[in-house]
Scaffold this active site. Structure first.
Site, PDB file in Angstrom:
ATOM      1  N   CYS A  32       0.800  -0.923   0.011  1.00 50.12           N
ATOM      2  CA  CYS A  32      -0.049  -0.114   0.233  1.00 50.12           C
ATOM      3  C   CYS A  32       0.409   1.370  -0.006  1.00 50.12           C
ATOM      4  O   CYS A  32       1.385   1.451   1.271  1.00 50.12           O
ATOM      5  CB  CYS A  32      -0.923   0.003   1.540  1.00 50.12           C
ATOM      6  SG  CYS A  32      -1.797  -1.166   1.086  1.00 50.12           S
ATOM      7  N   ALA A  33       1.120   1.564  -1.059  1.00 47.32           N
ATOM      8  CA  ALA A  33       2.845   2.210  -0.820  1.00 47.32           C
ATOM      9  C   ALA A  33       2.811   3.669  -1.219  1.00 47.32           C
ATOM     10  O   ALA A  33       3.590   4.168  -0.677  1.00 47.32           O
ATOM     11  CB  ALA A  33       3.672   1.761  -2.078  1.00 47.32           C
ATOM     12  N   ALA A  34       1.248   4.577  -1.252  1.00 46.87           N
ATOM     13  CA  ALA A  34       1.760   5.501  -2.198  1.00 46.87           C
ATOM     14  C   ALA A  34       1.285   5.948  -0.485  1.00 46.87           C
ATOM     15  O   ALA A  34       1.022   5.452   0.247  1.00 46.87           O
ATOM     16  CB  ALA A  34       0.116   5.763  -2.813  1.00 46.87           C
ATOM     17  N   GLY A  42       4.667   6.924  -0.760  1.00 44.69           N
ATOM     18  CA  GLY A  42       5.544   6.628  -1.201  1.00 44.69           C
ATOM     19  C   GLY A  42       7.027   7.108  -1.028  1.00 44.69           C
ATOM     20  O   GLY A  42       8.158   6.676  -1.790  1.00 44.69           O
ATOM     21  N   ASP A  45      -5.569  -3.457  -6.662  1.00 43.67           N
ATOM     22  CA  ASP A  45      -5.730  -3.397  -5.058  1.00 43.67           C
ATOM     23  C   ASP A  45      -5.317  -4.822  -4.966  1.00 43.67           C
ATOM     24  O   ASP A  45      -4.236  -5.887  -4.823  1.00 43.67           O
ATOM     25  CB  ASP A  45      -6.804  -4.340  -4.695  1.00 43.67           C
ATOM     26  CG  ASP A  45      -8.226  -4.725  -3.025  1.00 43.67           C
ATOM     27  OD1 ASP A  45      -6.902  -4.511  -2.323  1.00 43.67           O
ATOM     28  OD2 ASP A  45      -9.126  -4.949  -3.400  1.00 43.67           O
ATOM     29  N   CYS A  64      -0.494   3.318  10.888  1.00 47.72           N
ATOM     30  CA  CYS A  64      -0.373   5.210  11.639  1.00 47.72           C
ATOM     31  C   CYS A  64      -2.287   4.788  12.778  1.00 47.72           C
ATOM     32  O   CYS A  64      -2.118   5.661  12.943  1.00 47.72           O
ATOM     33  CB  CYS A  64      -0.269   5.842  10.949  1.00 47.72           C
ATOM     34  SG  CYS A  64      -1.817   6.320   9.784  1.00 47.72           S
TER      35      CYS A  64
END
Length: 443
Positions: free
Chosen positions: A263-265, A267, A311, A383
């Site tokens: 779930c990279a963005a 970045g 996804d 988070c």
């Protein structure tokens, strides 16, 4: 907040009605339209000055941090329920009188003038009377007499969850979420050491401190625009919370590893992974727009990866069957650990969102586990400061996954949980996080 704790505010626009009007629109977008504050602030006019932008941001953030107490101050002054936009304007006005270093006469005048800009001209007299009445009375509500949620500025359901999860620390956790966050930077190990980055900042008159428990991180004594940071444009340094920088070290990817950032963005974690080692990285995200930011980040820091809109939980549509040596799952969550940076989270989340997020987190773990090589490592991160999105998720996953083993995190940050570690907001100066390291049995 007492008047002795008034926030510093850019003085250049202290009498600007337009800034109050835009701040009101931003507050209303969050509280009435359920839009994010970032999205609302993105609509500020392109030609707005930096000073005005800073004031709009300070007003909107301030109201959302202290919304419940401001509401408690406003309620006795109303004879009838105002329309939502007018209520937001009144709260913006009260914030200035209660918690900002703006001359009261200027705050009242500019807020009354903003009513006309918001097509609330008929309410100017009401706005003037309420604000001047509050200024004249000069007595804020005694915080000790307010309900806990009002005093700390949180919805009651959030207070209950944090109290249950954090025991005697819950007041400090809530209070930390209402303090502005420090600005952390990450030194790009491919281009410079942290010491060199700090020297270059010092040469530009920018004071910074090394973060003891994170070897890539430094903290600025005062926040500064990215465009004014020496080395930012060339990728030598990046802006990233020091707590978030811990992820790359836990992944511990080695040269040649096949790595997934699931779930990279936007970045930053992908960039950090690539700065640490020559790896083959696949960066996935379901949001195509946010992946554009990821590509820009990778280009700025001088790294490359395969980037794909997908996804992460739907592996049949993106996985080519080649197992990953390392997986970073920075799972979508409530964001309760970053409320100090995004106070709108308090008002955009609902109690049912927590269970829905945990269900999604469990599904992602189950799906991605199938793509991890024997002997491989998965780092789970959120988070969130809620156990329902942290240790409870990992507890359930380990109970149902025979070939999964926890790798204990031996660290001097955060608190040890039954599995993994969690960080309270403000601890070490970090945002709130939860981390767990899970390894797959070798074949």
């Amino acid at each position: 907040m007492s008047k002795s704790q008034r926030r510093d505010t850019p003085p250049a626009s202290a009498e600007g009605a337009a800034s109050r009007a835009w701040a009101t629109r931003c507050v209303s977008a969050v509280m009435n339209d359920r839009r994010s504050l970032d999205a609302a602030l993105a609509e500020l006019p392109a030609d707005m000055s930096g000073a005005d932008r800073a004031l709009v941001s300070a007003l909107a953030y301030g109201v959302l941090r202290d919304y419940r107490r401001l509401e408690a101050l406003l309620a006795p002054k109303l004879s009838r329920k105002p329309q939502p936009l007018l209520r937001a304007l009144l709260l913006v006005g009260l914030l200035q009188l209660e918690a900002m270093r703006i001359p009261p006469h200027a705050a009242v005048h500019a807020t009354v003038s903003a009513a006309a800009m918001l097509k609330l001209g008929k309410a100017r007299g009401m706005v003037n009377a309420i604000l001047r009445g509050h200024q004249r009375d000069a007595a804020a509500a005694d915080s000790s007499e307010l309900a806990v949620g009002v005093r700390y500025g949180y919805p009651d359901w959030v207070v209950r969850m944090i109290e249950a999860d954090w025991g005697s620390l819950w007041p400090a956790v809530l209070a930390a979420g209402n303090r502005p966050a420090p600005m952390h930077l990450r030194a790009n190990a491919r281009q410079c050491s942290r010491h060199t980055a700090m020297q270059r900042l010092a040469e530009a008159g920018i004071a910074s401190q090394a973060v003891r428990v994170c070897d890539s991180a430094l903290t600025l004594d005062s926040a500064i625009s990215a465009r004014d940071l020496p080395g930012f444009a060339s990728g030598e340094i990046s802006i990233q919370d020091a707590g978030a920088q811990l992820a790359a070290g836990l992944v511990a990817a080695q040269a040649g590893d096949h790595v997934l950032d699931a779930c990279a963005a936007p970045g930053n974690k992908s960039a950090h992974l690539l700065e640490r080692a020559d790896i083959d990285l696949l960066a996935l995200d379901i949001d195509a727009t946010r992946l554009e930011t990821l590509n820009e980040t990778l280009q700025r820091v001088g790294t490359t990866a395969r980037v794909q809109v997908a996804d992460a939980g739907d592996i049949e549509h993106w996985w080519d069957g080649r197992a990953f040596d390392r997986i970073l799952l920075d799972a979508p969550c409530s964001g309760t650990g970053v409320i100090r940076r995004h106070p709108d989270i308090k008002w955009l989340r609902r109690p049912d969102d927590i269970a829905a997020a945990a269900k999604r987190q469990n599904a992602l773990l189950d799906g991605l586990w199938r793509t991890l090589a024997p002997g491989g490592r998965l780092v789970y991160a959120t988070c969130s400061i809620l156990r329902a999105e942290g240790v409870d998720v990992i507890d359930a996953f380990l109970a149902r996954t025979d070939d999964a083993r926890e790798q204990v995190i031996d660290a001097h940050w955060g608190f040890a949980e039954r599995y993994g570690r969690r960080i309270a907001p403000g601890m070490h100066g970090f945002d709130g996080f939860y981390y767990a390291v899970i390894e797959r049995d070798a074949a």
